[in-house]
Scaffold this motif. Structure first.
Motif, PDB file in Angstrom:
ATOM      1  N   SER A   1       0.848  -1.193   0.000  1.00  0.00           N
ATOM      2  CA  SER A   1       0.000   0.000   0.000  1.00  0.00           C
ATOM      3  C   SER A   1       0.881   1.240   0.000  1.00  0.00           C
ATOM      4  N   ALA A   2       0.253   2.402  -0.102  1.00  0.00           N
ATOM      5  CA  ALA A   2       0.917   3.705   0.010  1.00  0.00           C
ATOM      6  C   ALA A   2       2.119   3.849  -0.917  1.00  0.00           C
ATOM      7  N   PRO A   3       1.945   3.698  -2.235  1.00  0.00           N
ATOM      8  CA  PRO A   3       3.084   3.883  -3.140  1.00  0.00           C
ATOM      9  C   PRO A   3       3.544   5.334  -3.186  1.00  0.00           C
ATOM     10  N   ARG A   4       4.859   5.530  -3.297  1.00  0.00           N
ATOM     11  CA  ARG A   4       5.463   6.855  -3.428  1.00  0.00           C
ATOM     12  C   ARG A   4       6.680   6.738  -4.345  1.00  0.00           C
ATOM     13  N   PHE A   5       6.952   7.774  -5.133  1.00  0.00           N
ATOM     14  CA  PHE A   5       8.207   7.868  -5.876  1.00  0.00           C
ATOM     15  C   PHE A   5       9.192   8.686  -5.045  1.00  0.00           C
ATOM     16  N   SER A   6      10.443   8.253  -5.026  1.00  0.00           N
ATOM     17  CA  SER A   6      11.454   9.094  -4.395  1.00  0.00           C
ATOM     18  C   SER A   6      11.631  10.355  -5.236  1.00  0.00           C
ATOM     19  N   PRO A   7      11.964  11.481  -4.611  1.00  0.00           N
ATOM     20  CA  PRO A   7      12.069  12.744  -5.358  1.00  0.00           C
ATOM     21  C   PRO A   7      13.063  12.694  -6.510  1.00  0.00           C
ATOM     22  N   ASP A   8      14.121  11.870  -6.388  1.00  0.00           N
ATOM     23  CA  ASP A   8      15.077  11.755  -7.483  1.00  0.00           C
ATOM     24  C   ASP A   8      14.604  10.785  -8.558  1.00  0.00           C
ATOM     25  N   GLY A   9      13.428  10.180  -8.340  1.00  0.00           N
ATOM     26  CA  GLY A   9      12.848   9.287  -9.328  1.00  0.00           C
ATOM     27  C   GLY A   9      13.456   7.906  -9.374  1.00  0.00           C
ATOM     28  N   ARG A  10      14.410   7.616  -8.509  1.00  0.00           N
ATOM     29  CA  ARG A  10      15.116   6.334  -8.593  1.00  0.00           C
ATOM     30  C   ARG A  10      14.296   5.178  -8.029  1.00  0.00           C
ATOM     31  N   TYR A  11      13.511   5.433  -6.979  1.00  0.00           N
ATOM     32  CA  TYR A  11      12.813   4.362  -6.277  1.00  0.00           C
ATOM     33  C   TYR A  11      11.291   4.543  -6.307  1.00  0.00           C
ATOM     34  N   ILE A  12      10.609   3.403  -6.193  1.00  0.00           N
ATOM     35  CA  ILE A  12       9.190   3.385  -5.857  1.00  0.00           C
ATOM     36  C   ILE A  12       9.092   2.707  -4.501  1.00  0.00           C
ATOM     37  N   SER A  13       8.551   3.413  -3.524  1.00  0.00           N
ATOM     38  CA  SER A  13       8.444   2.868  -2.174  1.00  0.00           C
ATOM     39  C   SER A  13       7.003   2.491  -1.874  1.00  0.00           C
ATOM     40  N   PHE A  14       6.817   1.692  -0.822  1.00  0.00           N
ATOM     41  CA  PHE A  14       5.481   1.242  -0.430  1.00  0.00           C
ATOM     42  C   PHE A  14       5.545   0.678   0.980  1.00  0.00           C
ATOM     43  N   LEU A  15       4.385   0.520   1.589  1.00  0.00           N
ATOM     44  CA  LEU A  15       4.273  -0.132   2.896  1.00  0.00           C
ATOM     45  C   LEU A  15       3.878  -1.588   2.695  1.00  0.00           C
ATOM     46  N   SER A  16       4.530  -2.479   3.446  1.00  0.00           N
ATOM     47  CA  SER A  16       4.191  -3.894   3.351  1.00  0.00           C
ATOM     48  C   SER A  16       4.660  -4.617   4.604  1.00  0.00           C
ATOM     49  N   SER A  17       3.948  -5.710   4.934  1.00  0.00           N
ATOM     50  CA  SER A  17       4.328  -6.570   6.056  1.00  0.00           C
ATOM     51  C   SER A  17       5.037  -7.825   5.575  1.00  0.00           C
ATOM     52  N   ARG A  18       5.555  -7.791   4.348  1.00  0.00           N
ATOM     53  CA  ARG A  18       6.287  -8.954   3.818  1.00  0.00           C
ATOM     54  C   ARG A  18       7.487  -9.286   4.710  1.00  0.00           C
ATOM     55  N   PRO A  19       7.950 -10.527   4.693  1.00  0.00           N
ATOM     56  CA  PRO A  19       9.090 -10.919   5.542  1.00  0.00           C
ATOM     57  C   PRO A  19      10.334 -10.090   5.242  1.00  0.00           C
ATOM     58  N   GLY A  20      11.006  -9.674   6.307  1.00  0.00           N
ATOM     59  CA  GLY A  20      12.215  -8.882   6.157  1.00  0.00           C
ATOM     60  C   GLY A  20      12.956  -8.812   7.475  1.00  0.00           C
TER      61      GLY A  20
END
Length: 693
Positions: free
Chosen positions: A95-114
């Protein structure tokens, strides 16, 4: 009562193309919608435009019938419409997708294993590779996040973690007793509120992986935070009155973008200032919304407002008397909002100094969310005849970017929804929507048959379905219930009664401290109009609603005996019994006064239960969830018990573990099945068997 609506669950408000291509002569015949289609609808989420404007990120939620839950994943669509890509997979969702301001990353919220458990911020490098977990917050829950302009930090909104974690569909169940020392001590989904249950802002350094509290404030709610474009400031919304539970006085604050800074309050209106915040391109001012005076808490129609870093407040489009939200500044400094206006929602560009407001999308429908970057604006748009999709908004026109529901919609024979307007008994002008059954034409059934439940030339059974809120509206967006009823030979009437949004502040506050009066006049006038149009059969009228719609169902059947069947979901009818039991005690005291000072008013507003023996004869089905703290099931149980004692046909359906808005797909489907069965039982009785001579 600010009773939440169920549009994400009842209406599944999504979208469709503005104009569908003509069907070929040999195209397969379309079919009526079914309950199986409910699980096939894909719910598209809000768009996020990439910094260079070439891509739009969004979420898609699907129903997993085997697991009996929803599943949400991240997608991305190319701006020219040439490609759509699913980015995340697996059971944990995103959920909650965002692009980093430099455009390099797409971020999101997740409870996946980590490395760290629970919902964390993850990032996908747009050049390729696996997602990387960015945060490692373990002692609190991440409620929201945003990138710093230099892409070196994240601004996190954190909430104290409940112990132990709540099971799905149930409030948290602590291992030790809950000690309450707050005026506002319970909230739907959250359950009972601990004294330290406040959202707070933290800066998370992506290099050191360290989180530090942004402000020096303690035990205050900090929300809706936004970075200034130059990265020097962070604006946020907070109520920092001595006892914030007893007021709705939120204000806009600003703080230097470094840990341990003291925040400065910019606004001073005694009512709510805030909502979504938008910085001007020069980082010198902040657009927000200003609500009505405090006592009108439940009926507020926020207006556009801008405050400078020096605390100077101005009001763009000062005469715009409609609810606004989601402000956006263009790179050129032009300011726009989403406006709720008489059965539609659309963006407008407002004059920063003046009264002008330019509508940016003329066609009816609902723009539920939007975003802009690099001169490109994407919207989440829906209309009456299909679920929501992402569109490009260009020069006042829509260009479709996603087609998640197109294949399903192409199969379906969908009924149009039309505007309806009429006068209430006391002369008020009221607006609503009317959806006729499939194939309805002057009472003539489709193909000349009577399989949909009416005879040629006759009116049809009609359901008056009432929206919640009351500060909401029925609008031109996809509504599964309308289409499902139309497929079963019913007309559906929706009335934006006084108290609704979309018609200005005076219209919304008209029912202040007078519940169950003007709304009922408006609802009944709408029924009269549908009967006069020859659509509704006056002998086969049904009624229903959820939340404040359920409350108004109780008021309506206690005011007019002509309804042959009613369904009251998450409703209530005894004002006394909800004081201190639901989450609206602030509203009760601000609007009605405490019960010991306003006994006669509370009695007046409780007439459906207290006068049930004289007023109610309609067979009524009551429903609710056991975990609903918004409108507790207590209200439905009381009305059920009263009608059972009086010998009025009634039934109570209780859904275990469900909040005000249902989340379990099997329960949502079950609710639709029971609604139709109840209305069919009383509005379409089976014909008497033929007697053989």
């Amino acid at each position: 009562m600010l009773r939440g609506t169920l549009k994400p669950f009842l209406c599944l408000a999504l979208t469709l193309a503005a104009t569908a291509p003509a069907l070929a002569a040999d195209a397969p015949r379309k079919r009526a919608i079914t309950l199986d289609d409910l699980a096939r609808i894909e719910r598209v989420g809000a768009p996020v435009v990439s910094p260079e404007g070439d891509w739009v990120a969004y979420t898609v939620s699907e129903t997993d019938t085997k697991e009996d839950k929803g599943q949400t994943h991240l997608w991305m669509a190319k701006w020219d419409g040439s490609a759509r890509i699913q980015l995340t997979f697996g059971k944990e969702g995103a959920s909650a997708p965002r692009f980093s301001p430099d455009g390099r990353y797409i971020s999101f919220l997740s409870s996946r294993p980590g490395p760290a458990k629970g919902a964390q911020v993850w990032a996908l490098d747009r050049r390729g590779g696996e997602a990387e977990q960015l945060t490692g917050v373990t002692d609190q829950e991440i409620e929201g996040y945003s990138w710093s302009p230099d892409a070196k930090k994240l601004l996190l909104t954190l909430h104290p973690k409940a112990e132990p974690d709540a099971e799905e569909g149930k409030p948290p169940t602590p291992a030790k007793p809950i000690v309450i020392d707050r005026f506002h001590f319970k909230q739907d989904i959250q359950g009972y509120l601990r004294d330290d249950a406040w959202d707070a802002l933290y800066l998370y350094d992506l290099g050191t992986k360290k989180a530090e509290k942004l402000t020096t404030a303690k035990n205050v709610q900090e929300e809706d935070a936004a970075w200034s474009p130059d990265g020097a400031w962070i604006a946020f919304v907070s109520n920092q009155d001595p006892d914030p539970d007893r007021t709705n006085n939120t204000d806009v604050f600003v703080v230097a973008a470094k840990a341990g800074s003291a925040a400065r309050k910019l606004t001073s209106w005694p009512g709510p200032d805030g909502g979504h915040l938008a910085w001007s391109p020069d980082s010198k001012s902040i657009a927000y919304t200003q609500g009505a005076k405090p006592e009108l808490y439940a009926y507020s129609q926020p207006r556009p407002a801008v405050v400078t870093l020096e605390g100077k407040v101005s009001y763009p489009a000062a005469t715009l008397d409609r609810r606004v939200g989601e402000p956006i500044f263009s790179p050129q400094g032009k300011l726009s909002y989403l406006v709720t206006d008489d059965r539609s929602e659309y963006p407008v560009e407002v004059e920063l100094s003046g009264n002008g407001a330019k509508r940016l999308l003329a066609q009816p429908g609902k723009v539920a969310a939007w975003d802009t970057a690099a001169g490109h604006t994407a919207v989440l748009y829906s209309n009456d005849t299909a679920p929501a999709e992402i569109y490009a908004l260009e020069n006042g026109a829509l260009r479709k970017l996603t087609t998640h529901n197109d294949a399903l919609v192409a199969e379906l024979d969908l009924a149009p929804t039309e505007d309806i307007e009429f006068k209430s008994k006391d002369g008020a002008e009221v607006h609503g929507l009317l959806t006729r059954p499939l194939g309805f034409k002057a009472g003539v059934p489709r193909d000349g048959s009577s399989s949909l439940g009416w005879k040629a030339g006759s009116a049809v059974p009609m359901i008056l379905f009432i929206h919640g809120g009351p500060n909401g509206q029925d609008e031109h967006s996809f509504d599964f219930l309308r289409q499902w009823l139309a497929a079963h030979g019913y007309a559906e009437l929706n009335v934006n009664y006084r108290g609704s949004a979309g018609r200005g502040q005076e219209y919304a506050q008209a029912i202040y401290a007078d519940w169950g009066h003007k709304e009922v006049l408006d609802l009944l006038a709408g029924v009269d109009k549908a009967v006069a149009l020859g659509v509704a059969d006056p002998a086969r009228l049904g009624i229903g609603g959820w939340s404040y719609g359920g409350i108004l169902t109780d008021y309506s059947i206690a005011s007019d005996p002509r309804f042959k069947a009613a369904i009251s979901g998450a409703g209530s009818a005894l004002a006394f019994s909800l004081y201190g039991v639901d989450q609206y005690t602030y509203q009760y005291e601000a609007e009605l006064g405490p019960p010991w000072k306003a006994q006669q008013l509370y009695l007046k507003l409780s007439y459906p239960l207290l006068e049930a023996d004289k007023r109610i004869h309609t067979p009524t089905l009551f429903m609710g969830g056991t975990s609903d703290f918004n409108v507790p099931i207590l209200g439905g149980e009381q009305m059920y018990q009263a009608l059972r004692s009086l010998g009025v046909p009634t039934e109570l359906v209780v859904y275990p573990g469900q909040f005000h808005g249902f989340t379990r797909p099997s329960y949502i489907r079950d609710r639709y099945e029971r609604w139709l069965a109840w209305w069919d039982k009383y509005l379409k009785p089976a014909p008497a068997p033929e007697v053989k001579k």
